[in-house]
Design a protein around this motif. Structure first.
Motif, PDB file in Angstrom:
ATOM      1  N   TYR A 132     -27.110   0.562 -55.505  1.00  0.00           N
ATOM      2  CA  TYR A 132     -26.224   1.594 -56.041  1.00  0.00           C
ATOM      3  C   TYR A 132     -26.214   1.724 -57.565  1.00  0.00           C
ATOM      4  N   ARG A 133     -26.732   0.773 -58.293  1.00  0.00           N
ATOM      5  CA  ARG A 133     -26.663   0.795 -59.760  1.00  0.00           C
ATOM      6  C   ARG A 133     -27.133   2.108 -60.372  1.00  0.00           C
ATOM      7  N   ASN A 134     -28.258   2.601 -59.911  1.00  0.00           N
ATOM      8  CA  ASN A 134     -28.902   3.744 -60.552  1.00  0.00           C
ATOM      9  C   ASN A 134     -28.687   5.065 -59.823  1.00  0.00           C
ATOM     10  N   ARG A 135     -27.756   5.058 -58.876  1.00  0.00           N
ATOM     11  CA  ARG A 135     -27.437   6.313 -58.193  1.00  0.00           C
ATOM     12  C   ARG A 135     -26.451   7.126 -59.029  1.00  0.00           C
ATOM     13  N   TYR A 136     -26.437   8.429 -58.759  1.00  0.00           N
ATOM     14  CA  TYR A 136     -25.473   9.326 -59.405  1.00  0.00           C
ATOM     15  C   TYR A 136     -24.339   9.630 -58.428  1.00  0.00           C
ATOM     16  N   PRO A 137     -23.187  10.024 -58.938  1.00  0.00           N
ATOM     17  CA  PRO A 137     -22.045  10.301 -58.059  1.00  0.00           C
ATOM     18  C   PRO A 137     -22.356  11.241 -56.903  1.00  0.00           C
ATOM     19  N   ARG A 138     -23.207  12.247 -57.139  1.00  0.00           N
ATOM     20  CA  ARG A 138     -23.530  13.217 -56.085  1.00  0.00           C
ATOM     21  C   ARG A 138     -24.285  12.567 -54.925  1.00  0.00           C
ATOM     22  N   GLN A 139     -24.835  11.381 -55.160  1.00  0.00           N
ATOM     23  CA  GLN A 139     -25.589  10.674 -54.118  1.00  0.00           C
ATOM     24  C   GLN A 139     -24.713   9.702 -53.327  1.00  0.00           C
ATOM     25  N   LEU A 140     -23.407   9.740 -53.576  1.00  0.00           N
ATOM     26  CA  LEU A 140     -22.474   8.821 -52.930  1.00  0.00           C
ATOM     27  C   LEU A 140     -21.529   9.565 -52.006  1.00  0.00           C
ATOM     28  N   SER A 141     -21.052   8.884 -50.982  1.00  0.00           N
ATOM     29  CA  SER A 141     -20.003   9.452 -50.132  1.00  0.00           C
ATOM     30  C   SER A 141     -18.678   9.415 -50.889  1.00  0.00           C
ATOM     31  N   GLY A 142     -17.671  10.086 -50.331  1.00  0.00           N
ATOM     32  CA  GLY A 142     -16.359  10.090 -50.977  1.00  0.00           C
ATOM     33  C   GLY A 142     -15.783   8.690 -51.100  1.00  0.00           C
ATOM     34  N   GLY A 143     -15.927   7.889 -50.047  1.00  0.00           N
ATOM     35  CA  GLY A 143     -15.425   6.519 -50.084  1.00  0.00           C
ATOM     36  C   GLY A 143     -16.153   5.668 -51.102  1.00  0.00           C
ATOM     37  N   GLN A 144     -17.463   5.861 -51.206  1.00  0.00           N
ATOM     38  CA  GLN A 144     -18.246   5.119 -52.201  1.00  0.00           C
ATOM     39  C   GLN A 144     -17.854   5.525 -53.620  1.00  0.00           C
ATOM     40  N   GLN A 145     -17.611   6.803 -53.828  1.00  0.00           N
ATOM     41  CA  GLN A 145     -17.165   7.262 -55.154  1.00  0.00           C
ATOM     42  C   GLN A 145     -15.840   6.612 -55.536  1.00  0.00           C
ATOM     43  N   GLN A 146     -14.914   6.502 -54.566  1.00  0.00           N
ATOM     44  CA  GLN A 146     -13.632   5.871 -54.870  1.00  0.00           C
ATOM     45  C   GLN A 146     -13.811   4.387 -55.198  1.00  0.00           C
ATOM     46  N   ARG A 147     -14.740   3.727 -54.534  1.00  0.00           N
ATOM     47  CA  ARG A 147     -15.025   2.330 -54.847  1.00  0.00           C
ATOM     48  C   ARG A 147     -15.551   2.192 -56.273  1.00  0.00           C
ATOM     49  N   ILE A 148     -16.420   3.119 -56.668  1.00  0.00           N
ATOM     50  CA  ILE A 148     -16.956   3.074 -58.032  1.00  0.00           C
ATOM     51  C   ILE A 148     -15.847   3.389 -59.032  1.00  0.00           C
ATOM     52  N   GLY A 149     -14.976   4.325 -58.686  1.00  0.00           N
ATOM     53  CA  GLY A 149     -13.838   4.626 -59.559  1.00  0.00           C
ATOM     54  C   GLY A 149     -12.956   3.405 -59.763  1.00  0.00           C
ATOM     55  N   LEU A 150     -12.749   2.641 -58.694  1.00  0.00           N
ATOM     56  CA  LEU A 150     -11.959   1.419 -58.788  1.00  0.00           C
ATOM     57  C   LEU A 150     -12.687   0.377 -59.636  1.00  0.00           C
ATOM     58  N   ALA A 151     -13.995   0.244 -59.421  1.00  0.00           N
ATOM     59  CA  ALA A 151     -14.783  -0.704 -60.214  1.00  0.00           C
ATOM     60  C   ALA A 151     -14.735  -0.348 -61.698  1.00  0.00           C
ATOM     61  N   ARG A 152     -14.846   0.942 -62.005  1.00  0.00           N
ATOM     62  CA  ARG A 152     -14.786   1.364 -63.417  1.00  0.00           C
ATOM     63  C   ARG A 152     -13.432   1.034 -64.030  1.00  0.00           C
ATOM     64  N   ALA A 153     -12.357   1.238 -63.272  1.00  0.00           N
ATOM     65  CA  ALA A 153     -11.021   0.943 -63.788  1.00  0.00           C
ATOM     66  C   ALA A 153     -10.835  -0.551 -64.044  1.00  0.00           C
ATOM     67  N   LEU A 154     -11.562  -1.387 -63.291  1.00  0.00           N
ATOM     68  CA  LEU A 154     -11.459  -2.837 -63.446  1.00  0.00           C
ATOM     69  C   LEU A 154     -12.435  -3.398 -64.479  1.00  0.00           C
ATOM     70  N   ALA A 155     -13.303  -2.545 -65.038  1.00  0.00           N
ATOM     71  CA  ALA A 155     -14.438  -3.018 -65.830  1.00  0.00           C
ATOM     72  C   ALA A 155     -14.051  -3.932 -66.980  1.00  0.00           C
ATOM     73  N   ALA A 156     -13.024  -3.568 -67.740  1.00  0.00           N
ATOM     74  CA  ALA A 156     -12.620  -4.367 -68.906  1.00  0.00           C
ATOM     75  C   ALA A 156     -11.557  -5.401 -68.545  1.00  0.00           C
ATOM     76  N   ASP A 157     -11.361  -5.632 -67.243  1.00  0.00           N
ATOM     77  CA  ASP A 157     -10.387  -6.606 -66.731  1.00  0.00           C
ATOM     78  C   ASP A 157      -8.977  -6.341 -67.257  1.00  0.00           C
ATOM     79  N   PRO A 158      -8.470  -5.106 -67.082  1.00  0.00           N
ATOM     80  CA  PRO A 158      -7.126  -4.796 -67.588  1.00  0.00           C
ATOM     81  C   PRO A 158      -6.062  -5.491 -66.751  1.00  0.00           C
TER      82      PRO A 158
END
Length: 328
Positions: A132-158
């Motif tokens: 999944y590293r090099n995929r674009y959002p359009r290549q993901l399902s809705g559930g996968q996009q939400q997982r990436i959104g969650l991962a991005r929100a956690l990126a800086a360990d807030p």
């Protein structure tokens, strides 16, 4: 530490005579998962967005770890708060890795640290980095996009996560899987999470505490168990489906209803139940085994408490009595 306090918070939008949020006061303890629940227009999203100052309160204070958020530079405040929205909010022209790296790059992390963090977060949300590293959002399902959104929100360990109906546009099966994923992540990371939903089952399933709102006012702030067992008024009772006893016992966690227990002997696995189970499952296990109590165990198989038939009976008795009065 990531305690949040709301002190006499009021929000009145320009041109409106009614407060969208009206004199709100409560405290969120560090590491708690708090859900804002209510019907559309009750003020829950407005309240959430005032925490990271997407909206500014008209009056009152929001305090994070003893500091008024209005006294902090807004960019510094937001970098310490993860934010997840309903449609994931991914940048379509960026790969998954680039999306996750946005905040760490803004904070000046070195490239190697960022690369390791991307892989760590993809594994945390159960997506293979090699795939999944090099995929674009359009290549993901809705559930996968939400997982990436969650991962991005956690990126800086807030320490704080704000989640605005993140699973609202997802089908029911995927939604349940994402809720399970979030429960797993919270057990591991212990973030302070504030989560907006209008889905009662989702609120009862996820929350340590629930803020029930109506017309900008906090009607009840309590644990899921206490809200089900002791709704403050008819509005709360109707909102949570107060007369649907079978549904409610399937939503109350044994962890919320258990008592502390001390065990000096080896416990038979048949006499245990996971702390992720609900009271309905506990009751079914008791009826099947003939045991009147079960020991509650965590994912490490440690005994963390005990639940017995008398507890379940005491919890349900007032509801059964009320239901019978309605029938009669």
């Amino acid at each position: 530490m990531s305690k949040i306090e709301f002190r006499n918070v009021i929000k009145i939008y320009r041109g409106s005579e009614r407060a969208a949020v009206n004199n709100v006061n409560f405290e969120v303890k560090s590491g708690d998962f708090v859900v804002f629940l209510g019907t559309s227009g009750c003020g829950k999203t407005t309240l959430l967005k005032m925490i990271n100052r997407l909206y500014e309160q008209t009056e009152g204070s929001i305090i994070i770890d003893d500091k008024d958020t209005r006294e902090l530079p807004v960019n510094d405040l937001r970098r310490k708060i993860g934010y997840v929205i309903q449609q994931s909010g991914l940048f379509p022209h960026m790969t998954v890795a680039e999306n996750i790296a946005v905040v760490p790059e803004m904070l000046g992390w070195d490239k190697k640290k960022i690369e390791l963090r991307i892989d760590e977060l993809l594994e945390l949300v159960h997506l293979d980095p090699k795939v999944y590293r090099n995929r674009y959002p359009r290549q993901l399902s809705g559930g996968q996009q939400q997982r990436i959104g969650l991962a991005r929100a956690l990126a800086a360990d807030p320490p704080i996560m704000l989640m605005d109906e993140p699973f609202g546009a997802i089908d029911a099966i995927t939604r349940t899987k994402l809720q399970d994923e979030l429960i797993h992540i919270q057990k591991k990371l212990h973030k302070t999470i504030l989560f907006v939903t209008h889905d009662v089952d989702e609120a009862l399933r996820l929350a340590d505490k629930i803020v029930i709102m109506k017309d900008g006012i906090v009607v009840q702030y309590d644990s899921p168990l206490n809200i089900i067992a002791n709704p403050k008024d008819d509005f709360v009772r109707d909102l949570i489906g107060g007369d649907d006893i079978i549904r409610q016992v399937s939503l109350i966690s044994v962890k919320d209803a258990m008592q502390k227990a001390t065990v000096d002997t080896v416990v038979n696995p048949a006499d245990t139940i996971p702390d992720t189970s609900d009271i309905k499952s506990a009751l079914a296990a008791m009826l099947k085994s003939g045991n009147e109590n079960l020991y509650v165990i965590n994912e490490r198989q440690d005994i963390v408490g005990m639940i017995d038939f008398a507890q379940i009976q005491a919890l349900l008795k007032p509801k059964v009595k009320k239901a019978m009065q309605v029938v009669n």
